[in-house]
Design an enzyme around this catalytic site. Structure first.
Site, PDB file in Angstrom:
ATOM      1  N   ASP A 108       0.815  -1.217   0.000  1.00  0.00           N
ATOM      2  CA  ASP A 108       0.000   0.000   0.000  1.00  0.00           C
ATOM      3  C   ASP A 108       0.846   1.265   0.000  1.00  0.00           C
ATOM      4  O   ASP A 108       0.644   2.164  -0.821  1.00  0.00           O
ATOM      5  CB  ASP A 108      -0.938   0.009   1.211  1.00  0.00           C
ATOM      6  CG  ASP A 108      -2.032  -1.042   1.100  1.00  0.00           C
ATOM      7  OD1 ASP A 108      -2.190  -1.606   0.003  1.00  0.00           O
ATOM      8  OD2 ASP A 108      -2.707  -1.309   2.098  1.00  0.00           O
ATOM      9  N   ARG A 189       0.035   5.736  17.533  1.00  0.00           N
ATOM     10  CA  ARG A 189      -0.224   6.663  16.430  1.00  0.00           C
ATOM     11  C   ARG A 189       0.177   8.110  16.731  1.00  0.00           C
ATOM     12  O   ARG A 189       0.770   8.770  15.883  1.00  0.00           O
ATOM     13  CB  ARG A 189      -1.696   6.582  16.011  1.00  0.00           C
ATOM     14  CG  ARG A 189      -2.086   5.222  15.437  1.00  0.00           C
ATOM     15  CD  ARG A 189      -1.171   4.811  14.300  1.00  0.00           C
ATOM     16  NE  ARG A 189      -1.518   3.520  13.738  1.00  0.00           N
ATOM     17  CZ  ARG A 189      -0.712   2.481  13.722  1.00  0.00           C
ATOM     18  NH1 ARG A 189       0.508   2.569  14.263  1.00  0.00           N
ATOM     19  NH2 ARG A 189      -1.075   1.359  13.163  1.00  0.00           N
ATOM     20  N   ASP A 218      -7.379   4.653  12.835  1.00  0.00           N
ATOM     21  CA  ASP A 218      -6.057   5.269  12.728  1.00  0.00           C
ATOM     22  C   ASP A 218      -6.054   6.566  11.931  1.00  0.00           C
ATOM     23  O   ASP A 218      -5.268   7.474  12.213  1.00  0.00           O
ATOM     24  CB  ASP A 218      -5.064   4.275  12.114  1.00  0.00           C
ATOM     25  CG  ASP A 218      -4.600   3.237  13.109  1.00  0.00           C
ATOM     26  OD1 ASP A 218      -4.820   3.443  14.320  1.00  0.00           O
ATOM     27  OD2 ASP A 218      -4.015   2.220  12.693  1.00  0.00           O
ATOM     28  N   SER A 270      -4.701  -8.975   9.367  1.00  0.00           N
ATOM     29  CA  SER A 270      -4.197  -7.607   9.424  1.00  0.00           C
ATOM     30  C   SER A 270      -3.579  -7.434  10.803  1.00  0.00           C
ATOM     31  O   SER A 270      -4.264  -7.573  11.817  1.00  0.00           O
ATOM     32  CB  SER A 270      -5.350  -6.616   9.224  1.00  0.00           C
ATOM     33  OG  SER A 270      -4.900  -5.290   9.432  1.00  0.00           O
TER      34      SER A 270
END
Length: 494
Positions: A108, A189, A218, A270
């Protein structure tokens, strides 16, 4: 009559002709044909009137597929035929100078690099934060980034900052989201996003970008941090803009732009890993009725396969913050790594839960947090000695709101910062040590001590003492139970 023959997947376009004009006073340097044509083959123009290249511009939105196709045009007359091929330039969504991209080296983020250059006409600086995800994930990143079209890769080791300034404050606050989740991804994050803002300033970037999807939490966590620390930065979120819908589309895009496709085998899950935890989502976990596969776990052994003998571990704590393991003082990141190893071999810290995402949907996730589970048990147990009843109750109630703020990405919100100041103040006396027993997935406390303990053996003992006179309890009970006694009298007509 000369003919223009075009091959295009678009049913209608506008044509813009650039070139010198041989005749006709009504023809200027640029001729705009505003009429939409059902087929380019229907267009006829005189060869004597044009000498140059025909360029097609779509009159539809920037995202039109016309912009990516070549038009084969043949201009012919009685004497000669001229052929030219023109590749249309894709209109920019917005012109940016330089973008800092949160980069992992996976498929990605690899395709995001050329996509940013193509759609925003910018240089791309890739940024990778080391928050303890493992050395393998950092190997070969610079070569991958530059092969994708990035002008440079910046890597920063944030492990100590992550644990000291983000994990430990949440630990001190007792922040747990929806009874189970220890906020592993949520805490990571903001530290990454803060570093991206710093890098943007260092390299002179005017924008930042991330690879978060439009369905997850996120994207909110990254962007709220960007807003709080530098509201002047533009934010680009490709997953909310591009036409790529899945892995196959991304691979095809990568091939077209000569981006080396990562050859690593894609996990069926994931995952997000850092020094605090490892999360698992997707595949069979999407059905809450399915039990996780035994081979899914990576940080901890199956409790059934853990050692048959328990292991004791002693955690030293100062002002609500862990400082040592088994009497050995360690840095924050080293301390957590040590406990991850110890807890992992005993199957500690496995959580399977269905949580409410910030964006509205429910999501099933499985988390491994071995070291964090040990630390939460230790800190909360020490507080049983150092905090009084009212303080514990208020602290626990605020911990719920604290966890919600962190989960929602509001780390730099004044409310969280104010609550953190409160947590720091009331835990100033939470100093001491706790001994825990680890055995086949369980953590049990076996001992705790503190120089600031509110526990007094001479008061709590069943033996008589001077401080606590048991006869005093009779008057206390009469007063404490007076409301209940009055209500009962009323009901009985007394």
């Amino acid at each position: 009559m000369a003919q223009v023959q075009a091959i295009s997947s678009c049913s209608s376009v506008n044509l813009l002709f650039r070139g010198s004009v041989k005749s006709s006073p009504r023809i200027q340097d640029k001729f705009w044909c505003s009429k939409k044509l059902d087929s380019l083959q229907e267009l006829g123009v005189k060869a004597s009137e044009f000498n140059g290249v025909a360029i097609a511009h779509s009159s539809s939105s920037f995202a039109s597929p016309c912009a990516t196709h070549a038009i084969q045009a043949v201009l012919g007359n009685d004497k000669a035929t001229t052929s030219s091929t023109v590749v249309l330039e894709k209109p920019l969504r917005k012109k940016l100078n330089k973008v800092v991209l949160a980069y992992s080296g996976g498929l990605d983020t690899s395709v995001i690099v050329p996509w940013l250059r193509e759609n925003y006409g910018c240089e791309v600086v890739c940024f990778t934060a080391d928050v303890g995800q493992g050395i393998k994930e950092l190997e070969g990143l610079e070569a991958k980034a530059k092969a994708s079209g990035a002008c440079q890769l910046v890597v920063k080791d944030l492990q100590e900052e992550f644990v000291k300034d983000y994990i430990f404050p949440c630990l001190r606050a007792g922040a747990i989201y929806e009874r189970k989740y220890l906020l592993g991804t949520s805490m990571a994050r903001p530290v990454i996003a803060k570093a991206m803002v710093d890098v943007a300033r260092e390299v002179g970037a005017d924008a930042v970008s991330h690879g978060c999807t439009g369905k997850g939490n996120d994207q909110v966590r990254f962007e709220l941090t960007f807003f709080a620390l530098n509201p002047e930065l533009s934010v680009v979120a490709p997953w909310r803009e591009w036409e790529i819908t899945g892995r196959e589309d991304a691979i095809e895009y990568a091939k077209k732009h000569n981006v080396p496709v990562p050859v690593t085998k894609k996990s069926i899950y994931s995952r997000d890993r850092n020094l605090w935890h490892l999360s698992h989502e997707g595949d069979i976990l999407e059905d809450p009725a399915n039990e996780p596969m035994k081979d899914m776990y990576m940080m901890s052994v199956d409790p059934q396969d853990a050692p048959d003998q328990p292991e004791y571990v002693n955690i030293g704590i100062v002002a609500g913050i862990p400082v040592s393991v088994n009497g050995k003082e360690l840095s924050p990141a080293t301390l957590l790594s040590e406990l991850n190893e110890i807890g992992g071999r005993h199957g500690i810290g496995r959580i399977d839960m269905v949580e409410n995402r910030l964006v509205g949907m429910k999501s099933r996730g499985v988390y491994e947090t071995p070291g964090g589970t040990i630390l939460f048990s230790a800190v909360q147990e020490l507080e049983s000695l150092t905090l009084d009843r009212e303080t514990i109750q208020v602290k626990d109630s605020l911990a719920l709101k604290y966890a919600e703020l962190v989960y929602a990405g509001r780390w730099f919100d004044p409310l969280r910062e104010s609550m953190d100041a409160f947590m720091e103040n009331i835990t100033k006396t939470t100093t001491g040590s706790v001994t825990l027993k680890l055995y086949k997935g369980s953590v049990s406390v076996t001992g705790r001590q503190s120089p600031n303990s509110l526990y007094r053996q001479d008061i709590s003992s069943f033996e008589s003492g001077d401080i606590y006179n048991q006869a005093d309890a009779a008057g206390f009970i009469r007063l404490y139970g007076l409301p209940m006694r009055v209500r009962a009298m009323l009901e009985k007509g007394l």
